[in-house]
Design an enzyme around this catalytic site. Structure first.
Site, short mmCIF file in Angstrom:
data_model
loop_
_atom_site.label_atom_id
_atom_site.label_comp_id
_atom_site.label_asym_id
_atom_site.label_seq_id
_atom_site.Cartn_x
_atom_site.Cartn_y
_atom_site.Cartn_z
N ASP A 1 0.85 -1.19 0.00
CA ASP A 1 0.00 0.00 0.00
C ASP A 1 0.89 1.25 0.00
O ASP A 1 2.01 1.23 -0.52
CB ASP A 1 -0.97 -0.07 1.20
CG ASP A 1 -2.25 0.73 0.97
OD1 ASP A 1 -2.21 1.96 1.12
OD2 ASP A 1 -3.29 0.13 0.63
N ASP B 1 -5.69 5.25 -5.11
CA ASP B 1 -6.43 6.00 -4.10
C ASP B 1 -6.87 7.35 -4.68
O ASP B 1 -6.54 7.67 -5.83
CB ASP B 1 -5.52 6.19 -2.88
CG ASP B 1 -6.30 6.07 -1.58
OD1 ASP B 1 -7.50 6.39 -1.57
OD2 ASP B 1 -5.69 5.67 -0.56
N ASP C 1 -12.15 3.54 5.02
CA ASP C 1 -11.17 2.51 5.39
C ASP C 1 -11.69 1.72 6.58
O ASP C 1 -12.18 2.31 7.55
CB ASP C 1 -9.85 3.15 5.84
CG ASP C 1 -8.98 3.59 4.68
OD1 ASP C 1 -9.45 3.56 3.52
OD2 ASP C 1 -7.82 3.96 4.94
#
Ligand SMILES: *[C@@H]1O[C@H](CO)[C@@H](O)[C@H](O)[C@H]1NC(C)=O
Ligand SMILES: *[C@@H]1O[C@H](CO)[C@@H](O)[C@H](O)[C@H]1NC(C)=O
Ligand SMILES: *[C@@H]1O[C@H](CO)[C@@H](O)[C@H](O)[C@H]1NC(C)=O
Length: 408
Positions: free
Chosen positions: A79, A157, A218
């Protein structure tokens, strides 16, 4: 002519156009660094936990040796926080020199040598959520760079980006990924940034351009976060579920299972509901010293089979009590499976165990006879007659997860 006219009206409703890169025909499964390791970058203080090639190699080894790959977990994804804070003089992305000294192509080669697929993270805006250089203004070179590194998966993202521009920016970058010639599973955060700004996303467009997409905040390492996510998905399921199918899936975010935030019973709830939802199954946990009870949940083949069911239909929350009292904190989630079977999850949100009786109609089951397989306890077999009700004993903040097979 008449058939054509009917088709113009209905065929569009029946089939969702999908991104055609041949990937994610069932929901992707794997391991993603974020929930467990976040933006840990101080390798001197936390050599085992920092986002680094060492971590990715170590987890890749464990995915193989602990049986996760055999169970279907095939992607390993870094990530945020893998980049240097500055692009190169030529404007290219530079992986952190200290933490990824051999670069991303070498790491991809290592991951591939283990029989795994390699995923990375970027952001459609000027910066990633943690402030590293984003794609905006560099899309074409960055797509080529990812292609040259031979990645298999990209999570994009949406921080530091204009929310109104996302419905153009995400498809545009997707076309650049496509143009690399390398099939790269494309994970979008575009709906999440719209939904949380009170804009209902156009999921027709999302499913045409992305393999998976985040809808909601999230997930965090606690039970309340799992419940909040389930609540939002359930409340919005009519808008979301029709767009899930082979090649394109809603993504309620990672599995919290195995971390400190969920009990074993709560972990069963998340595994069951994520399987009902045909959600990506992305672990984010230290695999080295996982408690056996959590590992059994993550490796449960019968539950994974529900998640990976070929029909590819996202299940629904079909019952939720409006009543006060004992039934108030109960939910039934229901997924149609290939071959006419159904998976049903009975969730008890009470902090105490409960016993409850449901009718066929509450379970949205045709009034027939069924064999019932307990997916977490295969030794518990039972059946349900067409004129009977089903009585269940459900643990505190727990689930009973069953497969119903019609008796012909
Ligand atoms: C690119 O898109 C075309 C058309 O949708 C598709 O046939 C092809 O497989 C895609 N290629 C890659 C590498 O994703
Ligand atoms: C949603 O996206 C589809 C596909 O791109 C498009 O045809 C349709 O017009 C869009 N709907 C709205 C309301 O913008
Ligand atoms: C099943 O439950 C319904 C609703 O509570 C009830 O009316 C019915 O009599 C029950 N049937 C049996 C066989 O117990």
């Amino acid at each position: 002519m008449l058939l054509q006219a009917i088709c113009i009206v209905f065929c569009g409703l029946l089939s969702v156009q999908a991104l055609d890169n041949g990937l994610a025909l069932t929901p992707p499964m794997g391991w993603l660094s974020w929930l467990r390791y976040g933006c840990t970058i101080d390798c001197d203080a936390k050599p085992k936990e920092c986002i680094s090639e060492h971590l990715i190699r170590r987890i890749a080894d464990l995915l193989v040796s602990e049986g996760y790959v055999a169970a279907g977990y095939e992607y390993i994804i870094i990530d945020d926080c893998w980049l240097e804070k500055q692009r190169s003089a030529k404007g290219l992305m530079v992986p952190d020199r200290k933490r990824f000294p051999n670069g991303m192509k070498a790491l991809a080669d290592y991951v591939h040598s283990k029989g795994l697929k390699f995923g990375m993270y970027q952001d459609i805006g000027t910066k990633t959520c943690e402030g590293y250089p984003g794609l905006q203004g560099h899309e074409l070179y960055d797509a080529d760079t990812f292609g040259a590194w031979e990645i298999d998966y990209l999570k994009v993202d949406g921080c530091y980006a204009n929310v109104n521009g996302m419905s153009q920016a995400y498809p545009r970058f997707g076309r650049m990924l496509n143009a690399t010639g390398r099939p790269i599973l494309y994970g979008c955060s575009w709906p999440f940034f719209q939904e949380t700004n009170n804009v209902h996303s156009n999921y027709t467009a999302v499913a045409e351009n992305c393999n998976i997409w985040r809808n909601y905040y999230d997930i965090r390492n606690n039970w309340n976060s799992v419940l909040t996510t389930m609540l939002w998905i359930g409340d919005n399921q009519k808008r979301l579920a029709p767009f899930a199918g082979p090649g394109h899936w809603n993504d309620p975010d990672m599995l919290v299972i195995g971390n400190s935030g969920l009990t074993v019973d709560q972990a069963e709830v998340q595994m069951a509901i994520w399987s009902i939802l045909a959600a990506p199954l992305m672990m984010s946990v230290e695999l080295e010293d996982m408690q056996p009870a959590f590992k059994r949940i993550l490796l449960n083949r019968d539950v994974i089979a529900v998640n990976q069911d070929k029909l590819g239909k996202q299940g629904l929350r079909v019952w939720r009590s409006g009543e006060a009292g004992e039934r108030s904190q109960l939910e039934i989630w229901h997924r149609k499976l290939s071959g006419g079977a159904r998976a049903l999850a009975f969730v008890n949100r009470h902090n105490h165990p409960t016993e409850v009786t449901f009718t066929h109609s509450e379970m949205k089951l045709p009034q027939k006879d069924y064999n019932i397989q307990d997916l977490f306890k295969p030794e518990n077999q039972q059946s349900l007659k067409q004129n009977a009700n089903l009585t269940l004993h459900i643990k505190a903040t727990g689930v009973m997860f069953y497969k119903f097979i019609l008796i012909q």
